[in-house]
Design an enzyme around this catalytic site. Structure first.
Site, PDB file in Angstrom:
ATOM      1  N   HIS A 129      57.253   4.325  16.810  1.00  0.00           N
ATOM      2  CA  HIS A 129      58.647   4.729  17.023  1.00  0.00           C
ATOM      3  C   HIS A 129      59.302   3.936  18.154  1.00  0.00           C
ATOM      4  O   HIS A 129      60.446   3.510  18.038  1.00  0.00           O
ATOM      5  CB  HIS A 129      58.739   6.220  17.359  1.00  0.00           C
ATOM      6  CG  HIS A 129      59.030   7.068  16.167  1.00  0.00           C
ATOM      7  ND1 HIS A 129      60.180   6.935  15.437  1.00  0.00           N
ATOM      8  CD2 HIS A 129      58.329   8.060  15.570  1.00  0.00           C
ATOM      9  CE1 HIS A 129      60.169   7.809  14.437  1.00  0.00           C
ATOM     10  NE2 HIS A 129      59.056   8.486  14.495  1.00  0.00           N
TER      11      HIS A 129
ATOM     12  N   GLU B  72      55.844  17.575  21.261  1.00  0.00           N
ATOM     13  CA  GLU B  72      56.900  17.641  20.249  1.00  0.00           C
ATOM     14  C   GLU B  72      56.269  17.880  18.860  1.00  0.00           C
ATOM     15  O   GLU B  72      56.668  18.789  18.146  1.00  0.00           O
ATOM     16  CB  GLU B  72      57.676  16.313  20.264  1.00  0.00           C
ATOM     17  CG  GLU B  72      58.822  16.250  19.277  1.00  0.00           C
ATOM     18  CD  GLU B  72      59.398  14.835  19.162  1.00  0.00           C
ATOM     19  OE1 GLU B  72      58.782  13.891  19.711  1.00  0.00           O
ATOM     20  OE2 GLU B  72      60.447  14.683  18.516  1.00  0.00           O
ATOM     21  N   HIS B  73      55.302  17.042  18.506  1.00  0.00           N
ATOM     22  CA  HIS B  73      54.553  17.214  17.251  1.00  0.00           C
ATOM     23  C   HIS B  73      53.107  17.544  17.582  1.00  0.00           C
ATOM     24  O   HIS B  73      52.508  16.898  18.436  1.00  0.00           O
ATOM     25  CB  HIS B  73      54.548  15.918  16.430  1.00  0.00           C
ATOM     26  CG  HIS B  73      55.899  15.363  16.112  1.00  0.00           C
ATOM     27  ND1 HIS B  73      56.517  14.409  16.897  1.00  0.00           N
ATOM     28  CD2 HIS B  73      56.764  15.629  15.101  1.00  0.00           C
ATOM     29  CE1 HIS B  73      57.705  14.110  16.379  1.00  0.00           C
ATOM     30  NE2 HIS B  73      57.881  14.833  15.291  1.00  0.00           N
TER      31      HIS B  73
ATOM     32  N   ASP C 156      58.588  14.404   9.154  1.00  0.00           N
ATOM     33  CA  ASP C 156      59.662  13.479   9.538  1.00  0.00           C
ATOM     34  C   ASP C 156      60.664  13.306   8.404  1.00  0.00           C
ATOM     35  O   ASP C 156      61.844  13.064   8.635  1.00  0.00           O
ATOM     36  CB  ASP C 156      59.081  12.097   9.876  1.00  0.00           C
ATOM     37  CG  ASP C 156      58.367  12.094  11.217  1.00  0.00           C
ATOM     38  OD1 ASP C 156      58.608  13.008  12.021  1.00  0.00           O
ATOM     39  OD2 ASP C 156      57.564  11.164  11.452  1.00  0.00           O
TER      40      ASP C 156
ATOM     41  N   GLN D  40      53.317   7.675  15.253  1.00  0.00           N
ATOM     42  CA  GLN D  40      54.149   8.028  16.405  1.00  0.00           C
ATOM     43  C   GLN D  40      54.383   6.813  17.301  1.00  0.00           C
ATOM     44  O   GLN D  40      55.485   6.573  17.784  1.00  0.00           O
ATOM     45  CB  GLN D  40      53.476   9.147  17.210  1.00  0.00           C
ATOM     46  CG  GLN D  40      54.358   9.693  18.316  1.00  0.00           C
ATOM     47  CD  GLN D  40      55.640  10.242  17.750  1.00  0.00           C
ATOM     48  OE1 GLN D  40      55.621  11.096  16.879  1.00  0.00           O
ATOM     49  NE2 GLN D  40      56.762   9.742  18.205  1.00  0.00           N
TER      50      GLN D  40
ATOM     51  N   GLU E  52      79.272  50.252  41.187  1.00  0.00           N
ATOM     52  CA  GLU E  52      79.603  48.837  41.347  1.00  0.00           C
ATOM     53  C   GLU E  52      80.955  48.638  42.032  1.00  0.00           C
ATOM     54  O   GLU E  52      81.401  47.493  42.199  1.00  0.00           O
ATOM     55  CB  GLU E  52      79.549  48.123  39.984  1.00  0.00           C
ATOM     56  CG  GLU E  52      78.143  48.175  39.371  1.00  0.00           C
ATOM     57  CD  GLU E  52      77.939  47.261  38.158  1.00  0.00           C
ATOM     58  OE1 GLU E  52      78.893  46.572  37.753  1.00  0.00           O
ATOM     59  OE2 GLU E  52      76.804  47.235  37.630  1.00  0.00           O
TER      60      GLU E  52
ATOM     61  N   SER F  88      59.705  10.259  21.952  1.00  0.00           N
ATOM     62  CA  SER F  88      58.983  11.013  20.930  1.00  0.00           C
ATOM     63  C   SER F  88      57.485  11.096  21.265  1.00  0.00           C
ATOM     64  O   SER F  88      56.953  10.234  21.962  1.00  0.00           O
ATOM     65  CB  SER F  88      59.209  10.352  19.578  1.00  0.00           C
ATOM     66  OG  SER F  88      58.872  11.217  18.534  1.00  0.00           O
TER      67      SER F  88
ATOM     68  N   HIS G 186      87.675  49.569  36.150  1.00  0.00           N
ATOM     69  CA  HIS G 186      86.769  49.746  35.015  1.00  0.00           C
ATOM     70  C   HIS G 186      86.683  51.224  34.650  1.00  0.00           C
ATOM     71  O   HIS G 186      86.701  51.590  33.474  1.00  0.00           O
ATOM     72  CB  HIS G 186      85.366  49.225  35.357  1.00  0.00           C
ATOM     73  CG  HIS G 186      85.235  47.743  35.226  1.00  0.00           C
ATOM     74  ND1 HIS G 186      85.994  46.860  35.954  1.00  0.00           N
ATOM     75  CD2 HIS G 186      84.431  46.970  34.438  1.00  0.00           C
ATOM     76  CE1 HIS G 186      85.652  45.609  35.628  1.00  0.00           C
ATOM     77  NE2 HIS G 186      84.710  45.659  34.713  1.00  0.00           N
TER      78      HIS G 186
END
Lengths: 429, 429
Positions: free
Chosen positions: A261, A325-326, A359, A258, A413, A236, A418
């Site tokens: 964590h 992340e944050h 959070d 943070q 192609e 994190s 097709h």
């Protein structure tokens, strides 16, 4: 303190570099052995793991529905109200993300539609450890509930003679989850990928976990067709961008929230004032004294960076390079700067918007891309619980018109059949 | 012909089972060696690969802009018009998928927003081989163009003394692509993941390829932070659901248009009429005679299944179990049955909607989940070129209110510093 302008390009890159996170071969081998055991022995493998890893004397797998129903009676009223409020905000935010089919006539007689269907069977993982994580249940469970997935399985480990914390059960109950499995680690991830007697097979597993859980998610998503996982995992992170008028106590508190964590958490401050950086360092020391997880936070701070920049423009350049992340903006009139944000998982705007609000309770999802993946992965959102498919319906005259595109392209192609699939139809008109 | 009702459960499962697709260890080793070579030698590695694998005498990497600009002069007018029409339909269908930010006040003073940003740098891969694939350029390139990605790189191999087909260049030009790299295989995927002198580093690579390309995408997406890929690859598939009034020539043509893709293609017919199944088998033999890729189609038909069911309800059950990449409904009033569809990549409704319409020109994307991944992965859509993130902004009084959720939850989860980040702010009010 790192002065951005005085650093060489390689020094600048180094300060933003994340520590390498590589799972050892030993973890891969052990995880594969666990997976194989679950494939061979189903429930029995999970029960053995519970005895061995979680020290359960009498392990069980399925939590009885009465325990889920009665969970709220065992909760402190303030915690119940907290869960209720968080649930309500998270639900409101994610409800507005409900997808809407889109239909268009791309050419005369050619109607195409983009449609959505809920992924049928969802697995949610909530890690155990020193504390229960009801917020993790809410963040995943609200999405599963709103998508209307047919099958939702919640798996979480229980240690020793403990029981699942009622906060976990109550959060699950609010989300309408009735299948709760007392089992953790790589084993239960494998059980959800393959299905066992007690654990329904699911199509997608969400949620964080230790390195065995992460490895199991990775191995299984590569080997089981029709099985997917949420996003790559990583430590994190938070980056705070602060200006010269920011409050060092607020900055320090955000960095520490943070840092607590885990030892591998990354915390970065980017600021245009040497004074604020110095005061923040003092505040960090001061606040650390009162924290129960001070050891963990101190270890995480070893990886931290305090970066001095010239101005806010440069601060946002640094942030875009890092891809946090944050990202917290403690800047005067912070809302004016949101347009400068790039590559962030979740953004917290202004002095009174701490990360812990997101959070738990603002409503946004706290499952976010980390480790630089915010350059390409999305924050968890309701669409992760849906899949998109298309439907087209063409009239005979629509096909006549469209054949002017199909036939030359199939010819270019080299795909005769097709072209033929159009020709047999045109010949029939 | 397999009579569904007469088969045991395991026989039913077996008939829907896909052949195992496992990359050999040798492919993994060779691919890793190629990746390492690109990391060490950049452009020079790519030039060496072009000599070695593509038999280029004087390989080059970057296609000059004049060649892209002049591409349409070298095109047959009918092919140019075909590309124009396909581009227009594909663009119209994907344009409506543009994401819209969503903002909500989840609680008083708590404003949360879901926002979208284009993934910055995109790599598109178009495989080489016996024929150029302009449709593959359009399907990926339109999305990259509509997202407004800053960097878009198109990579495609060129064999011997050939030049890139003008249809490829013209399709790229329509999509606004200016960076085209004459290089293929695992090497150029690695170049896009890491960046070389000529190849810009990208965040996400899209597109099909051989087993080395697939392996490179898989290895790199696991090892390069901030690098992602579109979806897992697998052999192409079609399932046709037909009723007793369906036209066997149409059914056969649709099955063959899938079968000619490759020897590993899967084709399945699910029908409630023995007579129609028998007539379809005759039509397949008849139509095969005229196909240039009849050998490939015959090989693919070895894996095919013709399944007799009681009724359409059972047919859709079989389809949901299998999860076909393409699902064609040749049923009376087929549009009434769309609601029964589950786990399909793209659905073709009615007798005049062949798969080749979607492959080229209806407007839907032809990059679809296969190999059972349609149970959990989406068809390629514009959102695959964006990422989602969140922004929250909280007023002081909003935080006071929210603290009733944050503080008890932080306490229950044992995260003091999370609570402290709120407390220091409340104390300051």
């Amino acid at each position: 303190m790192f002065k951005w302008n005085e650093g060489s390009q390689s020094a600048q890159a180094a300060i933003l570099e994340r520590p390498a996170v590589t799972a050892s071969e030993s973890i891969e081998k052990q995880t594969q052995a666990i997976i194989n055991d679950v494939i061979a022995n189903g429930d029995n493998a999970l029960l053995e793991f519970a005895k061995k890893f979680d020290k359960r004397e009498q392990p069980r797998l399925r939590v009885p529905s009465e325990e889920i129903a009665q969970s709220e009676d065992l909760l402190e009223p303030s915690l119940k109200q907290a869960i209720d409020l968080a649930y309500s905000n998270i639900k409101a935010f994610h409800q507005q993300q409900q997808p809407v089919s889109k239909k268009i006539e791309t050419a005369p007689g050619v109607v195409c539609e983009l449609k959505f269907e809920a992924i049928d069977a969802i697995g949610l993982y909530v890690p155990g450890g020193s504390a229960p994580l009801p917020s993790s249940v809410l963040m995943q469970g609200v999405c599963a509930q709103l998508s209307g997935a047919t099958t939702v399985v919640l798996a979480t480990p229980v240690n020793g003679n403990e029981r699942i914390h009622p906060a976990i059960l109550y959060a699950a109950k609010l989300c309408g989850i009735t299948t709760i499995i007392e089992s953790g680690g790589a084993g239960v991830i494998a059980a959800m990928a393959y299905g066992t007697e007690s654990v329904p097979k699911v199509n997608k597993v969400f949620g964080p976990g230790n390195s065995y859980v992460t490895m199991a998610k990775q191995l299984l998503s590569q080997s089981v067709p029709g099985f997917a996982i949420d996003m790559p995992a990583g430590p994190s992170e938070v980056m705070v961008i602060a200006d010269e008028r920011a409050n060092p106590a607020f900055i320090a508190a955000d960095l520490l929230s943070q840092a607590e964590h885990g030892r591998d958490s990354q915390v970065l401050l980017v600021c245009n004032s040497e004074e604020i950086i110095a005061l923040t360092q003092q505040q960090i020391e001061l606040q650390l004294e009162a924290l129960s997880r001070a050891d963990i936070a101190r270890a995480a701070l070893e990886n931290s960076a305090l970066i001095l920049v010239d101005d806010m423009g440069q601060a946002f350049d640094v942030s875009a390079k890092y891809g946090p992340e944050h990202l917290i903006l403690q800047i005067d009139q912070a809302d004016q700067y949101v347009g400068l944000v790039k590559n962030a998982g979740s953004v917290f705007v202004g002095d009174y918007t701490p990360e812990s609000a997101g959070d738990y309770a603002s409503g946004t999802n706290h499952v976010l891309p980390t480790y630089g993946y915010s350059k390409v992965y999305s924050s968890l959102n309701l669409m992760d619980f849906y899949r998109t498919y298309t439907v087209q319906s063409i009239t005979p005259s629509g096909l006549v018109n469209l054949s002017k595109a199909i036939l030359p392209l199939a010819d270019a192609e080299g795909l005769d059949a097709h072209a033929n699939a159009v020709k047999v139809r045109l010949e029939n008109l």
